[in-house]
Every structure is written in structure tokens, then in C-alpha cells.
Design an enzyme around this catalytic site. Structure first.
Site, PDB file in Angstrom:
ATOM      1  N   LYS A  39       0.833  -1.215   0.000  1.00  4.73           N
ATOM      2  CA  LYS A  39       0.000   0.000   0.000  1.00  4.73           C
ATOM      3  C   LYS A  39       0.859   1.253   0.000  1.00  4.73           C
ATOM      4  CE  LYS A  39      -4.464  -1.730   1.242  1.00  4.73           C
ATOM      5  NZ  LYS A  39      -5.714  -1.654   1.966  1.00  4.73           N
TER       6      LYS A  39
ATOM      7  N   LYS B 195      -3.632 -10.611  -6.072  1.00  3.22           N
ATOM      8  CA  LYS B 195      -4.942 -10.981  -5.527  1.00  3.22           C
ATOM      9  C   LYS B 195      -6.048 -10.052  -6.068  1.00  3.22           C
ATOM     10  CE  LYS B 195      -5.792  -8.336  -1.380  1.00  3.22           C
ATOM     11  NZ  LYS B 195      -6.599  -8.212  -0.216  1.00  3.22           N
TER      12      LYS B 195
ATOM     13  N   LYS C 178     -10.757  -5.087  -4.203  1.00  2.00           N
ATOM     14  CA  LYS C 178     -11.806  -4.124  -4.526  1.00  2.00           C
ATOM     15  C   LYS C 178     -11.252  -2.731  -4.770  1.00  2.00           C
ATOM     16  CE  LYS C 178     -13.461  -4.401   0.147  1.00  2.00           C
ATOM     17  NZ  LYS C 178     -12.421  -3.920   1.076  1.00  2.00           N
TER      18      LYS C 178
HETATM   19  P1  ATP Z   1      -8.599  -3.454  -0.141  1.00  2.00           P
HETATM   20  O1  ATP Z   1      -8.482  -3.764  -1.598  1.00  2.00           O
HETATM   21  O2  ATP Z   1      -9.360  -2.207   0.139  1.00  2.00           O
HETATM   22  O3  ATP Z   1      -7.336  -3.589   0.626  1.00  2.00           O
HETATM   23  P2  ATP Z   1      -9.518  -6.063   0.444  1.00  2.00           P
HETATM   24  O4  ATP Z   1     -10.699  -6.515  -0.327  1.00  2.00           O
HETATM   25  O5  ATP Z   1      -8.205  -6.600   0.110  1.00  2.00           O
HETATM   26  O6  ATP Z   1      -9.557  -4.512   0.421  1.00  2.00           O
HETATM   27  P3  ATP Z   1     -10.812  -6.363   3.054  1.00  2.00           P
HETATM   28  O7  ATP Z   1     -12.099  -5.791   2.696  1.00  2.00           O
HETATM   29  O8  ATP Z   1     -10.349  -5.776   4.298  1.00  2.00           O
HETATM   30  O9  ATP Z   1      -9.649  -6.272   2.016  1.00  2.00           O
HETATM   31  O10 ATP Z   1     -10.931  -7.933   3.160  1.00  2.00           O
HETATM   32  C1  ATP Z   1     -11.957  -8.568   3.820  1.00  2.00           C
HETATM   33  C2  ATP Z   1     -11.726 -10.059   3.842  1.00  2.00           C
HETATM   34  O11 ATP Z   1     -11.702 -10.586   2.518  1.00  2.00           O
HETATM   35  C3  ATP Z   1     -10.385 -10.454   4.477  1.00  2.00           C
HETATM   36  O12 ATP Z   1     -10.581 -11.605   5.273  1.00  2.00           O
HETATM   37  C4  ATP Z   1      -9.517 -10.781   3.298  1.00  2.00           C
HETATM   38  O13 ATP Z   1      -8.510 -11.711   3.620  1.00  2.00           O
HETATM   39  C5  ATP Z   1     -10.519 -11.365   2.338  1.00  2.00           C
HETATM   40  N1  ATP Z   1     -10.079 -11.203   0.962  1.00  2.00           N
HETATM   41  C6  ATP Z   1      -9.810 -10.041   0.330  1.00  2.00           C
HETATM   42  N2  ATP Z   1      -9.444 -10.261  -0.936  1.00  2.00           N
HETATM   43  C7  ATP Z   1      -9.467 -11.608  -1.112  1.00  2.00           C
HETATM   44  C8  ATP Z   1      -9.176 -12.461  -2.226  1.00  2.00           C
HETATM   45  N3  ATP Z   1      -8.800 -11.965  -3.376  1.00  2.00           N
HETATM   46  N4  ATP Z   1      -9.313 -13.794  -2.069  1.00  2.00           N
HETATM   47  C9  ATP Z   1      -9.715 -14.311  -0.870  1.00  2.00           C
HETATM   48  N5  ATP Z   1      -9.997 -13.561   0.202  1.00  2.00           N
HETATM   49  C10 ATP Z   1      -9.877 -12.228   0.106  1.00  2.00           C
END
Ligand code: ATP
Ligand code: LTN
Length: 333
Positions: free
Chosen positions: A114, A196, A199
Site C-alpha cells: 500500500k 490478488k 476491490k
Molecule cells: P482493499 O483492496 O481495500 O485492501 P480487500 O478486499 O483486500 O480490500 P478487506 O475488505 O479488508 O480487504 O478484506 C476482507 C476479507 O476478505 C479479508 O478476510 C480478506 O482476507 C478477504 N479477501 C480479500 N481479498 C481476497 C481475495 N482476493 N481472495 C480471498 N480472500 C480475500
């Protein structure tokens, strides 16, 4: 509280939740509510570590709650709340900051990623984010934290901080364990499948949003980056196969069938047929959630009521841990 073990987890209202969030985390939470005492939160304090529009955070916080409920989390049986509505999180995070080392925080993969992506705003909150996450978890004497694979490093540092505090002051915190879902623990980007699915990715074609129209979902899957070999085969660790590996993982997670069985079905088929079937399976998985969501999201009074009630419960439970911590470190309470 009864003697059920405690689960705590949450997501940030930093965007519309993706298929990655659902398969890696929320789907697993739904299963766990049967056997555990579950607390699921909307992590808005974490969301301001990068710049977001205030109106977006506010709107998305209730969207995330509606999606939790639409996915099958029962608001009468579980505690759901907004992190900023329980001040104990920020208070414990301050204390834990003083028991966490700069070096540990600077090594975190998410901080490195980040801060590279937001080079103009490498604020202290971005660095200390895992301390707040540790506070979130430790406040509730949590046994298990169901998260996607990307968050396991944060669970490790949470365990280290708790262990360090306990070795100084006695048994204050339960040492929690991370819990990965069996399938879908790491869903990858559809456009760059070694990264990964996220969002906050600037390219919307890289992720499936839980709010996408059904035809948009199908289009995104059909446009997913694959390879030119033409074989629907799962090869762990082979980056040239990352796109197909990802589609196989998605198919397995949404259908509940094993990757091997799915790959066997497509042995003599091209990517076109495979992608069309993955698209259909994903649409069928998301459709009922969307239908429930669309009904819930307009009932703001209902959603706000859940938050209010949830925050009261969360505050009451977490107060015990915070009081214990304050006493141990020497504050007059
Ligand atoms: P950002 O992109 O804003 O960092 P994010 O989607 O990576 O957001 P969170 O909203 O905080 O992160 O994630 C919520 C949950 O979803 C966490 O348990 C995270 O590990 C899971 N998660 C996020 N992205 C993935 C993915 N691509 N595959 C599986 N699990 C995920
Ligand atoms: N860092 C998490 C969101 C999060 C979280 C938590 C998850 C904040 N606090 C406590 C589990 C437990 C993420 O997924 N990015």
C-alpha cells in the site's frame, strides 16, 4: 456469554465487496455461525488509512452490512457492528502501539504494497494498521479469525503482540488463531492473475463485484486473462497457468466440487466452454445474494438498528478486556 468459542472478523467499507471477499471470508463466516459465537464488523477506522471520499465510506458501511445479511449471516444470532461505534478499539490500539516494534510493522507485506501504491500518502496509520487489527481481535478474547490468506501475516503479528503483553502482565489476552476457508482463500485478479483480486484495484475488469449486473459478471469472466496452451489443468505454482488455476479455484469454491473433478470434466474442451460454465456458476452463486441485498439496502432504519444494537453489545463485551488492560499497565480506573 455462553461457552461457545468466539469468532471475530470484518471487512473494510473501502469499496464494493468482491467475489474474493465473499469466497475468501464471508462464505466461511456463514458456515461458522452454527457452532460459534460470532462477531462481524465493518472496519471503517481501517478505511481512512488511504484517502477515501467520506460519503462513500458512509454509504458503503451499510452496504457491507446488507451484504453480510444477504449472504446468510443472521443478525439475531450474531453481533454485527460498525468499528467506529465502539471506541474501545481505538483505545486498545493506542496501548498496543506501545508494545509493537517499528521493525515488525515495516516488514508487513500489506504496508509495503500500500505504501508503494499510495506513495503520496504514507501516513502513520498505514504503518500501524496491524496494531488496530490486533486490538479488534484481542478485545473480544477471540478464539478464531476467519480471513483470506492475505491477512494471515496480520494474524501472526496479533499473536506476537498478545504473547508479548501476556508475558509482561500475565494472562490478559486469549491468543487467537487464523482460519482459512478450504477453497477460495486467495482469489486472484482476472486481469493479472498473479495478484490478488482486490476491490481497490483501479481496473474494474480485474474483479467481480458482488454488485455487478449478471451480464457484466459473465463478460468479465469471459475476458479473464489465461494462457495460449488451451489445457484446463491445475498447476500449482506455475505462473503461466495462474489464470486457469484461478478460474478452477473459483469454480470449485462456488460449486463445492473438487478442482480435480472439474478439470477432468474439461479435459477435451477449450477455454471458451470452460469460461462460459464458470461464468454461469458464479452468476448462480451471486444471484440469490443480490436479490436479498436489493430488498435490504432500502431499509435503512432496519440496518441502523442492527448497528446500534451490535455496537452496544460489542462495547459491553470488549469493556472487560480494556479495563483489565488499563489496570495492568497502571492506569487509575
Ligand atoms: P482493499 O483492496 O481495500 O485492501 P480487500 O478486499 O483486500 O480490500 P478487506 O475488505 O479488508 O480487504 O478484506 C476482507 C476479507 O476478505 C479479508 O478476510 C480478506 O482476507 C478477504 N479477501 C480479500 N481479498 C481476497 C481475495 N482476493 N481472495 C480471498 N480472500 C480475500
Ligand atoms: N485487515 C482486514 C480487515 C480487518 C480485520 C480485522 C479482519 C480489520 N480488522 C480484524 C479480521 C479481524 C482486511 O481484510 N484487510
Amino acid at each position: 456469554m455462553d461457552d461457545k468459542k468466539i469468532i471475530f472478523s470484518g471487512t473494510q467499507p473501502s469499496g464494493v465487496l468482491t467475489l474474493g471477499n465473499y469466497l475468501g471470508a464471508i462464505k466461511n463466516w456463514v458456515e461458522l455461525q452454527k457452532d460459534y459465537r460470532c462477531i462481524y464488523a465493518m472496519m471503517d477506522l481501517h478505511t481512512i488509512t488511504v484517502r477515501n471520499t467520506p460519503a462513500d465510506i458512509r454509504r458503503r458501511t451499510l452496504e457491507v452490512l446488507a451484504l453480510y445479511i444477504a449472504s446468510g449471516i443472521d443478525p439475531d444470532e450474531n453481533i454485527m457492528f460498525i468499528q467506529s461505534q465502539n471506541p474501545n478499539h481505538a483505545e486498545l490500539a493506542w496501548v498496543l502501539n506501545c508494545y509493537t516494534y517499528m521493525g515488525e510493522l515495516q516488514r508487513m507485506t500489506q504496508f509495503k504494497d500500500k505504501s508503494a501504491r499510495h506513495a503520496e500518502n504514507i501516513n502513520a496509520g498505514l504503518l500501524t494498521y496491524p496494531v488496530l487489527m490486533a486490538a479488534d481481535i484481542l478485545l473480544y478474547q477471540t478464539d478464531f479469525v476467519p480471513v483470506g490468506k492475505d491477512q494471515m501475516q496480520h494474524i501472526e503479528i496479533c499473536r506476537d503482540i498478545a504473547g508479548r503483553f501476556n508475558s509482561l502482565y500475565g494472562d490478559v489476552f486469549k491468543i487467537p488463531e487464523g482460519l482459512l476457508s478450504k477453497t477460495g482463500a486467495k482469489i486472484m485478479s482476472l486481469q493479472d492473475p498473479v495478484k490478488k483480486m482486490s476491490k481497490s484495484d483501479p481496473n474494474p475488469k480485474s474483479y467481480i463485484s458482488m454488485m455487478d449486473d449478471m451480464n457484466v459478471i459473465a463478460k468479465k469472466i469471459k475476458g479473464a486473462v489465461t494462457d495460449s496452451e488451451g489445457k484446463v489443468e491445475y498447476r500449482e505454482g506455475d505462473d503461466t497457468k495462474a489464470g486457469i488455476n484461478n478460474l478452477l479455484s473459483i469454480m470449485s469454491a462456488v460449486t463445492g466440487r473438487s478442482i480435480e473433478a472439474i478439470a477432468a470434466d474439461y479435459q477435451n474442451q477449450g477455454y471458451g466452454v470452460f469460461k462460459a460454465d464458470v461464468a454461469e456458476a458464479v452468476v448462480e452463486c451471486i444471484r440469490p445474494i443480490r436479490e436479498k441485498y436489493d430488498k435490504l439496502i432500502n431499509d435503512k432504519a432496519y440496518l441502523s438498528g442492527i448497528c446500534k444494537n451490535g455496537a452496544e453489545n460489542a462495547r459491553r463485551i470488549s469493556e472487560r478486556t480494556l479495563n483489565k488492560v488499563y489496570k495492568k499497565v497502571g492506569f487509575v480506573i
